[in-house]
Design a protein around this motif. Structure first.
Motif, PDB file in Angstrom:
ATOM      1  N   ILE A  38     -35.099  15.399  16.748  1.00 25.52           N
ATOM      2  CA  ILE A  38     -34.029  15.162  17.712  1.00 25.52           C
ATOM      3  C   ILE A  38     -33.515  13.730  17.529  1.00 25.52           C
ATOM      4  CG2 ILE A  38     -33.415  15.036  20.148  1.00 25.52           C
ATOM      5  CD1 ILE A  38     -35.606  17.079  20.679  1.00 25.52           C
ATOM      6  N   VAL A  39     -32.240  13.582  17.187  1.00 24.38           N
ATOM      7  CA  VAL A  39     -31.621  12.268  16.962  1.00 24.38           C
ATOM      8  C   VAL A  39     -30.728  11.949  18.158  1.00 24.38           C
ATOM      9  CG1 VAL A  39     -30.149  10.881  15.463  1.00 24.38           C
ATOM     10  CG2 VAL A  39     -31.682  12.606  14.478  1.00 24.38           C
ATOM     11  N   ALA A  40     -30.982  10.813  18.786  1.00 24.10           N
ATOM     12  CA  ALA A  40     -30.176  10.407  19.944  1.00 24.10           C
ATOM     13  C   ALA A  40     -28.764  10.044  19.502  1.00 24.10           C
ATOM     14  CB  ALA A  40     -30.818   9.221  20.650  1.00 24.10           C
ATOM     15  N   ALA A  41     -27.781  10.502  20.255  1.00 23.21           N
ATOM     16  CA  ALA A  41     -26.389  10.205  19.926  1.00 23.21           C
ATOM     17  C   ALA A  41     -26.092   8.725  20.139  1.00 23.21           C
ATOM     18  CB  ALA A  41     -25.458  11.049  20.790  1.00 23.21           C
ATOM     19  N   VAL A  42     -25.378   8.124  19.186  1.00 22.16           N
ATOM     20  CA  VAL A  42     -25.000   6.718  19.293  1.00 22.16           C
ATOM     21  C   VAL A  42     -23.875   6.589  20.320  1.00 22.16           C
ATOM     22  CG1 VAL A  42     -24.089   4.726  18.070  1.00 22.16           C
ATOM     23  CG2 VAL A  42     -25.645   6.307  16.910  1.00 22.16           C
ATOM     24  N   PRO A  43     -24.029   5.746  21.346  1.00 24.92           N
ATOM     25  CA  PRO A  43     -22.976   5.622  22.357  1.00 24.92           C
ATOM     26  C   PRO A  43     -21.689   5.071  21.754  1.00 24.92           C
ATOM     27  CG  PRO A  43     -24.617   3.886  22.637  1.00 24.92           C
ATOM     28  CD  PRO A  43     -25.165   4.851  21.620  1.00 24.92           C
ATOM     29  N   VAL A  44     -20.553   5.585  22.206  1.00 27.49           N
ATOM     30  CA  VAL A  44     -19.252   5.124  21.736  1.00 27.49           C
ATOM     31  C   VAL A  44     -18.932   3.796  22.408  1.00 27.49           C
ATOM     32  CG1 VAL A  44     -16.798   5.661  21.616  1.00 27.49           C
ATOM     33  CG2 VAL A  44     -18.499   7.494  21.388  1.00 27.49           C
ATOM     34  N   PHE A  45     -18.447   2.817  21.616  1.00 24.26           N
ATOM     35  CA  PHE A  45     -18.132   1.501  22.167  1.00 24.26           C
ATOM     36  C   PHE A  45     -16.962   1.604  23.135  1.00 24.26           C
ATOM     37  CE2 PHE A  45     -15.627  -2.401  22.121  1.00 24.26           C
ATOM     38  CZ  PHE A  45     -16.592  -3.315  22.507  1.00 24.26           C
ATOM     39  N   THR A  46     -17.031   0.873  24.225  1.00 26.99           N
ATOM     40  CA  THR A  46     -15.944   0.812  25.192  1.00 26.99           C
ATOM     41  C   THR A  46     -15.684  -0.634  25.577  1.00 26.99           C
ATOM     42  OG1 THR A  46     -15.202   1.462  27.401  1.00 26.99           O
ATOM     43  CG2 THR A  46     -17.577   1.173  27.094  1.00 26.99           C
TER      44      THR A  46
END
Length: 217
Positions: free
Chosen positions: A33-41
């Motif tokens: 299970i690979v954690a999704a990289v958060p999108v920069f805001t």
């Protein structure tokens, strides 16, 4: 005899099935299970510092009552700090920023008629702004326009400009910005009938800044 053979086959078959049941399953292991990289805001509060160069751009004309003469277009170092808040909606970013600046700007004017030898130091030692910002984000790059209220020593007015900001990390951003500032100074010693002397102080600023954005992304 046939019964004996059938019994032997059944016995060996049962034993083989029992042995097969004891063998480990050969199913493929579950995928990691690979954690999704958060999108920069760009949304969030920030604070930072800046430094650059400013130059006076106002032109003062001769006052026929006082015999005014003088120079202009002086320039020098500008530096200070800023705080602000951005809010991102899709690719659009809006926000509010305020800053306070030290400014080594100014012009020394001489009155050589009514008050011979008198000099007025019209330097701008500091100024501040409260500005709205609006721009378009291309992931970690932000192109924006800015404008709003400006104030200084015994003066207030307006400012407008624009810039480019880039996020090197989720928390650290750098920007290059240009501003035009127009301050309306109070008349103090000039006659109300004087046609010169110029109440406005106008100058441009080009500066680079570094911001720390609060939040993890």
């Amino acid at each position: 005899m046939k019964k004996i053979l059938l019994a032997s086959v059944a016995l060996f078959g049962f034993a083989g099935a029992a042995s097969a049941a004891d063998l480990p399953l050969r199913a493929a292991p579950p995928a990691p299970i690979v954690a999704a990289v958060p999108v920069f805001t760009w949304t969030g509060f920030y604070a930072g510092v800046n430094a650059g160069y400013g130059w006076m751009s106002d032109d003062r004309i001769v006052d026929p009552l006082f015999g005014f003469t003088g120079g202009n277009n002086d320039g020098g170092f500008v530096g200070g700090g800023q705080i602000g808040y951005n809010y991102q909606i899709g690719s659009f970013v809006v926000g509010l920023e305020t800053d306070i600046q030290y400014a080594d700007l100014g012009t020394r004017y001489r009155f050589n008629a009514a008050i011979p030898g008198y000099e007025e130091d019209d330097s701008s030692d500091w100024f501040g702004t409260v500005r709205a910002r609006a721009g378009v984000a291309f992931d970690r790059a932000l192109i924006y326009a800015t404008g709003g209220f400006a104030y200084g020593d015994n003066a207030n007015g307006w400012t407008v400009g624009g810039g480019l900001e880039y996020a090197f990390t989720n928390n650290l951003t750098a920007k290059v910005e240009g501003l035009y500032v127009n301050l309306d100074r109070d008349r103090d010693f000039l006659s109300p009938t004087a046609t010169g002397g110029g109440d406005n102080t106008e100058f441009g600023v080009v500066r680079a800044g570094l911001n720390f954005k609060f939040g993890t992304y």
